[in-house]
Every structure is written in structure tokens, then in C-alpha cells.
Scaffold this active site. Structure first.
Site: not given
Ligand code: NAD
Length: 460
Positions: A146-147, A150, A234, A278-279, A286
Site C-alpha cells: 500500500e502506498f 495519510e 519509503n 527542509a525542516g 511509516c
Molecule cells: P494501525 O496501527 O493504525 O492499524 C493496525 C490495526 O491492526 C490496529 O487497528 C490493530 O488493532 C489491528 N490488529 C492488530 N493485530 C490484529 C489481529 N491479529 N487481527 C486483527 N487486527 C489486528 O497501523 P496502520 O498505519 O494502519 O498500518 C498498518 C500497516 O500498513 C503497517 O504495516 C504499515 O507500515 C502499513 N502502511 C501504512 C500506511 C499509513 O499511511 N498508515 C501506508 C502504507 C502502508
């Protein structure tokens, strides 16, 4: 299509709602009962523009529901894994506890022909390791990184700039479709495609039918490449930010202006101006943990030196937080002890309430540690910040927060501070005349003209 999304955080909740909004029938599953309760009511458990609308629409339509019961994943054709992969508590590697728990929890409910699509960001090799467990059920594991950004997560999920699909090596081929070239090189390596392979790719294209129809590049690769695409993207972004911050450090010594430097080099199309701000550097859930996990994984693979530069990028990034704190200290004559410092911003970036590894909050906490009376404000992130750092003073109203400030620090470039805050107005709220622009987002000349001592990052 029936889909399940395991893990309903910043990635998963948006993914589930976005998939329902394009017509799929989706069940979102999480272990966090409070999150599930909110989502089930169509309420977003965090701030993300556009999410409340598609959530409430999806729930009202009956196509989107949420549960803590993994058994409800049964019957879905594709199961997305979007659980967290945080930094290990005692190291730099990624903690795969949640990915393993999600997969193990899902296994009993998988059926022959199901697809498990990993979306979490994982160390290269993770998918290969998980494959036998998934395949024992008759399901297939693919990796679909996923890219999303937020703040733009809904748009990025529904209309991504590219889709990447890693499939098991026995299916491997190099395929890019859509995009400018519009070229298709299916089976271009001469190896024949199996019916199963075509099925897996075809099903995933059906999931993403709207972007696929508009020609969004859809890159099919092996599992390892898909995993690497995400972490290298990233790593590149982190490097670009730290590069310009390294230039800021040099500019500070010689009295040069890094923002002009960035404009000038950014005109070169090979370089580009984006991500050259810059900042106080990058943060969030992530980039910091992803570059550390990448470096740790490269070391395990015996190739630590290949990405050794990532450690330096990390160090440059952390030094910029020190610099911002030092500028406040300097601005207040050498000490912040018992001085009122107003910190504008807590989220790691605007349009988000995410405070994970937020440089903004880090600066606030460090100033507090030096004895300043720190007041923090943010349009969306106060509740999260307060829960994590209750020792700081939080004020919702920006102008209220600015009252009687001896120094003001801008650490998250919300429009409320960047565009909608004139130095003349702030001058009516406080006698303090020191402003530190941790994001180089203010008009330095305007603040100086209004009688303020302005400090930027890497600017004279
Ligand atoms: P987050 O912490 O917001 O969400 C993770 C969720 O998983 C939580 O709600 C947690 O309760 C749930 N969870 C944990 N264990 C579980 C299980 N066994 N069964 C069901 N649910 C469970 O994290 P996020 O920011 O959503 O990131 C999730 C993944 O996506 C990470 O690997 C992150 O690197 C990747 N990612 C995030 C973004 C971003 O912008 N947030 C973008 C790209 C990739």
C-alpha cells in the site's frame, strides 16, 4: 466481490471503506473492540479527510460491516492483511507478531481458491515464509503493498498512482499494464502462464476494477520484488528529505538559504522540487520504522552496507529536531527555563491526527524537558497527543494557545498556521517576538517586517 480486511487502522479502515465505495461487499475485522464499535456506527476512529463520508455510506448501504470475529472472514474471496508492523521494542527490525497472529487467526476460515493479499509493509522474505501456511488451506498468498499517504488516504486508495501485485515465484513474470506506455508484456520472460496464475491476477484486477479501467499501471511481480518496492519507495522518500536537510545543515554554517537552493535544484526535472522541503524532518507511523526495518533486514541478508546510508538519513532526520529546539533556546537568549513556548502542531503532518513518531511532539517534549512551559495546539491531534504526553499543556484554540507566548514554534504546517496566521494578528496576542519556523512554511520577510525575530531551518 466479497472481501475481508484484517486490521482496521489507518490503512485497513480506509481500505475497507474504499472497497465498499467501489461496490464490493466488505467485512472489516480488528481485535480492537472500540475501533470496531465506532466503525460499525459509520464513525471514523481517527481523522482522515473523506473517510467519514465513505464509511457512513458503506455501512448504510449494507455492503460494509465491521466485527472482531475472525470467523466472519469466511466466504470472502480476497482477504486483505492490513495489521501493524511496528518497530521491535528491542531492535530496529519490524515486529511481525501482528501479521503472524492475523494469518494464524484467518487460516481456519480460508477456503480453496481464496486469495490472501498482504498489504502491511513487511521485511522482504516475509511473504515467502508465510506462503506454505496459507497454501496448506488451498488459498493463495499475494503481496499487494500500500502506498497511500495519510491525509489523502481515501483518494490514494480509490485512485492510486500504481498498483503492485507480488505473486508466488512459480507464477512469476514481469507485467506492467496501463500507464503512459500502455504496454503489456505478459509472459514476456517466455514462461507460460498457468490458469491459476491468470486467475489470481484477474481476481485482483477485478478488485481494483475502477483504477484498472482507467489505465493505472498494474505491476505484477514476484513476492520479494513487491515487498521491496514498498520499502525502497519509503527509503527513497526518506533519503530525499534527509538530503535536503543535510544541505540545510551546511547552509546554516555559511549563511545560505536552503529553500532557494531547493527551488533552484528542483527546477531540474531529474531532481524535482517535491519532498525537498527542509525542516524538522519526517516522522509518522511509516518512514522512520520502515527505513530502520529495511536496514535491519539488509544486515540479516548480509547486505547491510548496501543501505548503510539509511542510518545516516535517520541521524540527519533526528538532528533536525535538535536544531529546532536549539533555535528556540537561542531565540530566548540561551534558556527556555520558565519561558512560555507555544508549539503549533502535534500531528506528524497536516491533514492527519497521527502522532506516531511525530517530530512536532518530539520538539514539544524536548522543550518541556528543558524547563519550558509548553502549550501545544493542533487542529486534529490534541486528543492523541494528550493521551501519549499528558505532561504538556494542550489548548484547542490557536489564538488562546498563542497568548503570552515568549516564543512560538511552528512544527506542523497546517494551513491554520501557514496561511491563516498573520504576524500582525499574532502580535496582538503576545509581547513575545520570537518565531521558529520548523517547516519553512512562513513568509520570513512578513514576520520580520512585523517586528519578529524569525528563525527558519537552513535559512539565514
Ligand atoms: P494501525 O496501527 O493504525 O492499524 C493496525 C490495526 O491492526 C490496529 O487497528 C490493530 O488493532 C489491528 N490488529 C492488530 N493485530 C490484529 C489481529 N491479529 N487481527 C486483527 N487486527 C489486528 O497501523 P496502520 O498505519 O494502519 O498500518 C498498518 C500497516 O500498513 C503497517 O504495516 C504499515 O507500515 C502499513 N502502511 C501504512 C500506511 C499509513 O499511511 N498508515 C501506508 C502504507 C502502508
Amino acid at each position: 466481490m466479497k472481501l475481508s480486511v484484517i486490521g482496521c487502522g489507518y490503512l485497513g479502515a480506509v481500505h475497507a471503506a474504499a472497497m465498499a465505495s467501489i461496490g464490493h461487499e466488505v467485512v472489516g475485522i480488528d481485535v480492537d473492540q472500540r475501533k470496531i464499535d465506532a466503525l460499525s456506527k459509520g464513525e471514523a476512529p481517527f481523522f482522515e479527510p473523506g473517510l467519514p463520508e465513505i464509511l457512513s455510506e458503506g455501512v448504510a448501504s449494507g455492503r460494509l460491516r465491521f466485527t472482531t470475529d475472525m470467523a466472519e472472514a469466511k466466504g470472502a474471496k480476497v482477504h486483505f492483511i492490513g495489521v501493524g508492523t511496528p518497530q521491535q521494542k528491542d531492535g530496529y527490525g519490524a515486529d511481525l507478531t501482528y501479521v503472524n497472529a492475523a494469518i494464524d487467526g484467518l487460516l481456519p476460515y480460508l477456503s480453496e481458491g481464496d486469495i490472501v493479499a498482504g498489504k502491511s509493509t513487511v521485511p522482504v522474505g516475509t511473504a515467502a515464509e508465510l506462503t506454505p501456511r496459507v497454501e496448506a488451506t488451498g488459498a493463495t498468498l499475494v503481496w499487494n503493498p500500500e502506498f497511500l499517504r495519510e491525509g489523502w488516504a481515501v483518494q490514494d486508495t480509490i485512485d492510486p498512482d500504481r498498483l503492485v501485485l507480488g505473486v508466488s515465484s512459480r507464477f512469476a513474470r514481469s507485467t506492467t499494464e496501463g500507464g503512459d506506455a500502455g504496454s503489456t508484456t505478459e509472459g514476456g520472460d517466455g514462461h507460460s502462464t498457468t490458469g491459476e496464475e491468470v486467475d489470481v491476477v484477474a481476481v485482483m484486477k477485478e478488485v481494483y476494477a475502477p483504477p484498472v479501467a482507467k489505465g493505472t499501471p498494474f505491476i505484477v511481480t514476484d513476492l520479494a520484488t513487491a515487498e521491496l518496492v514498498k520499502v525502497s519507495a519509503n527509503a527513497f522518500l526518506a533519503t530525499k528529505i534527509s538530503f535536503i536537510n543535510a544541505m540545510a545543515e551546511i547552509a546554516e554554517v555559511v549563511g545560505a538559504d536552503v529553500t532557494q537552493l531547493a527551488d533552484a535544484i528542483g527546477h531540474d526535472a531529474r531532481i524535482g522540487r517535491k519532498f525537498l522541503g527542509a525542516g524538522i524532518g519526517f516522522g509518522g507511523g511509516c518512514l522512520p520504522k520502515d527505513i530502520r526495518a529495511f536496514a535491519a533486514r539488509a544486515e540479516e541478508l548480509g547486505r547491510g552496507e548496501s543501505v548503510g546510508f539509511l542510518r545516516q538519513m535517520d541521524e540527519i532526520n533526528m538532528r533536525r529536531r535538535d536544531r529546532a529546539v536549539q533555535l528556540v533556546v537561542d531565540g530566548l537568549g540561551g534558556s527556555v527555563f520558565k519561558k512560555n513556548v507555544t508549539v503549533l502542531g502535534a500531528a506528524f503532518k497536516p491533514h492527519s491526527d497521527d502522532i506516531r513518531d511525530s517530530p512536532a511532539l518530539d520538539v514539544a517534549v524536548r522543550l518541556h524537558g528543558l524547563g519550558a512551559w509548553v502549550t501545544v495546539t493542533d487542529p486534529e491531534a490534541i486528543a492523541n497527543a494528550q493521551a501519549k504526553h499528558p505532561q504538556l499543556n494542550y489548548v484547542e484554540d490557536r489564538d488562546e494557545a498563542l497568548r503570552a507566548a515568549d516564543a512560538v514554534v511552528v512544527v506542523t504546517e497546517w494551513d491554520e498556521y501557514r496561511r491563516q496566521m498573520s504576524p500582525e494578528h499574532v502580535s496582538t496576542l503576545t509581547d513575545g517576538r520570537v518565531i521558529v519556523d520548523g517547516r519553512n512554511c512562513l513568509d520570513a520577510a512578513a514576520w520580520r517586517a512585523a517586528g519578529w525575530t524569525y528563525y527558519g531551518m537552513g535559512r539565514p
